[in-house]
Design a protein around this motif. Structure first.
Motif, PDB file in Angstrom:
ATOM      1  N   ILE A   1      25.496  28.808 -21.884  1.00 50.12           N
ATOM      2  CA  ILE A   1      25.817  29.752 -21.226  1.00 50.12           C
ATOM      3  C   ILE A   1      26.873  29.284 -20.162  1.00 50.12           C
ATOM      4  O   ILE A   1      26.611  28.367 -19.561  1.00 50.12           O
ATOM      5  N   THR A   2      28.087  29.825 -20.078  1.00 46.78           N
ATOM      6  CA  THR A   2      29.066  29.712 -19.139  1.00 46.78           C
ATOM      7  C   THR A   2      28.962  30.792 -17.959  1.00 46.78           C
ATOM      8  O   THR A   2      29.923  30.745 -17.247  1.00 46.78           O
TER       9      THR A   2
ATOM     10  N   ARG B   1      29.756  29.798 -24.581  1.00 52.79           N
ATOM     11  CA  ARG B   1      30.468  28.849 -25.320  1.00 52.79           C
ATOM     12  C   ARG B   1      29.782  28.432 -26.629  1.00 52.79           C
ATOM     13  O   ARG B   1      28.834  27.821 -26.363  1.00 52.79           O
ATOM     14  N   ILE B   2      30.178  28.828 -27.679  1.00 46.57           N
ATOM     15  CA  ILE B   2      29.692  28.069 -28.846  1.00 46.57           C
ATOM     16  C   ILE B   2      30.318  26.854 -29.169  1.00 46.57           C
ATOM     17  O   ILE B   2      31.433  26.572 -29.200  1.00 46.57           O
ATOM     18  N   THR B   3      29.313  25.883 -29.053  1.00 44.49           N
ATOM     19  CA  THR B   3      29.546  24.388 -29.427  1.00 44.49           C
ATOM     20  C   THR B   3      29.378  23.605 -30.720  1.00 44.49           C
ATOM     21  O   THR B   3      29.957  22.583 -31.276  1.00 44.49           O
TER      22      THR B   3
ATOM     23  N   GLU C   1      34.448  30.800 -27.138  1.00 41.96           N
ATOM     24  CA  GLU C   1      34.354  32.013 -26.609  1.00 41.96           C
ATOM     25  C   GLU C   1      33.181  32.653 -27.375  1.00 41.96           C
ATOM     26  O   GLU C   1      33.745  33.200 -28.134  1.00 41.96           O
ATOM     27  N   ALA C   2      32.383  33.433 -26.755  1.00 39.09           N
ATOM     28  CA  ALA C   2      31.674  34.592 -27.210  1.00 39.09           C
ATOM     29  C   ALA C   2      30.741  35.080 -25.935  1.00 39.09           C
ATOM     30  O   ALA C   2      30.945  34.646 -25.025  1.00 39.09           O
ATOM     31  N   TYR C   3      29.711  36.142 -26.303  1.00 40.54           N
ATOM     32  CA  TYR C   3      28.916  36.595 -25.521  1.00 40.54           C
ATOM     33  C   TYR C   3      27.777  37.225 -26.118  1.00 40.54           C
ATOM     34  O   TYR C   3      27.739  37.649 -27.097  1.00 40.54           O
TER      35      TYR C   3
ATOM     36  N   ASN D   1      34.814  38.079 -31.209  1.00 43.93           N
ATOM     37  CA  ASN D   1      36.042  38.942 -31.760  1.00 43.93           C
ATOM     38  C   ASN D   1      35.547  40.265 -32.003  1.00 43.93           C
ATOM     39  O   ASN D   1      35.740  40.768 -33.419  1.00 43.93           O
ATOM     40  N   ASN D   2      34.570  40.890 -31.303  1.00 46.52           N
ATOM     41  CA  ASN D   2      34.204  42.369 -31.336  1.00 46.52           C
ATOM     42  C   ASN D   2      33.466  42.546 -32.798  1.00 46.52           C
ATOM     43  O   ASN D   2      33.428  43.717 -33.251  1.00 46.52           O
TER      44      ASN D   2
END
Length: 330
Positions: free
Chosen positions: A275-276, A256-258, A238-240, A299-300
């Motif tokens: 993109i999720t 989601r980083i794949t 997960e990330a954004y 992670n900020n």
């Protein structure tokens, strides 16, 4: 004479190889804002030709060797840097019945050519389409408070329709207002439709394969400071990223980083993600042009930026590690 100025939304990239190096983490101000970019040619660029009539015979400047991508730098040895200066110089020469000699820059060569024209009812046409700059829409990645520099896009801004390899180094960055989104479809990426504002953010000093970089002069005091992460800290999962989808409002898009490529030298496809975020997908249906530069956070920490879309699967995109952008923040 017909003139035009090209406007583009940015998402494509070109790779360039540098030696390996070590990058240390930095604290920067987080971007995500929509920006309008205006790049200035060092002259006036020929973008195409069209047919005119001279002495009742059809004529096209291409038959005399004029090429798309040629940069007009002088008219009769007088420097020209804009369309208005070019028009005025040509008009004065026409009125004086002078031969018009253009100085052209083509890659690393200087070429002299006579400009022929059609005159009718005190109007003249030359058969040349030209533009004196390039405009586009993208996303700010970060501001560096220590240097007052900024980095954006994650790739070079250039005109793919021109054969010239001319790189534009100088320009200005403004605020931008997103009016609507044309959604992406597989095989046909969408785009942000945006208006370039009047508030100047800063001046560019570099436009290269890893983004646009410059000195900012105007910065909101409501922005967030964030630490950057080296590529070794980044994880699958997960990330954004942050981008503007409506007006000036910065939106959060879950991804989601794949795949992560461990790189010893810069490359634009270090981060692969999909993109999720269903809310974002309902509006964009994937990555759209104009998202280039959207900062990716995990992670900020700022880990990179969006660079381009997988044209065959527009839900999937690629990102540039922030390491390589910091290297270019000279």
């Amino acid at each position: 004479m017909l003139f035009k100025k090209l406007s583009i939304s940015l998402i494509t990239v070109v790779s360039l190889v540098f030696p390996s190096f070590q990058v240390f983490a930095a604290d920067v101000i987080l971007g995500g804002q929509s920006i309008g970019i205006e790049l200035d040619y060092e002259g006036v660029m020929i973008t195409g030709t069209y047919d005119i009539s001279i002495d009742n015979r059809p004529y096209n400047p291409a038959s005399d060797g004029y090429q798309s991508g040629d940069l007009i730098t002088q008219v009769n040895q007088q420097n020209v840097e804009s369309i208005s200066e070019l028009m005025e110089s040509v008009k004065n020469s026409v009125e004086k019945n002078q031969k018009i000699m253009l100085t052209l820059k083509r890659q690393n060569k200087t070429i002299k050519k006579e400009l022929k024209f059609q005159k009718k009812d005190d109007q003249f046409t030359t058969g040349l389409y030209v533009q004196d700059g390039l405009t586009g829409i993208g996303t700010m990645t970060y501001y560096n408070p220590e240097t007052h520099h900024f980095g954006a896009l994650g790739h070079m801004m250039y005109d793919t329709s021109l054969s010239s390899d001319t790189t534009i180094k100088n320009g200005t960055v403004y605020n931008s207002y997103v009016k609507k989104i044309n959604p992406s479809q597989n095989g046909n990426p969408g785009e942000k439709i945006a208006k370039i504002g009047s508030i100047e953010i800063g001046r560019l000093y570099e436009n290269n394969n890893y983004g646009i970089y410059g000195q900012y002069t105007n910065l909101s005091d409501q922005l967030q400071t964030i630490s950057t992460a080296s590529m070794d800290e980044i994880e699958l999962g997960e990330a954004y990223f942050l981008t503007v989808l409506n007006g000036h409002e910065v939106s959060r898009c879950s991804i989601r980083i794949t795949d992560l490529k461990k790189q010893n030298e810069p490359d634009v496809k270090g981060i692969t993600f999909e993109i999720t975020d269903e809310e974002v997908l309902s509006l964009t249906n994937g990555i759209v042009q104009g998202m280039s530069g959207s900062p990716i956070i995990q992670n900020n920490k700022l880990i990179g930026c969006v660079t381009h879309v997988d044209i065959n699967n527009v839900h999937q995109g690629y990102g540039l590690y922030i390491d390589w952008m910091l290297k270019n923040d000279k």
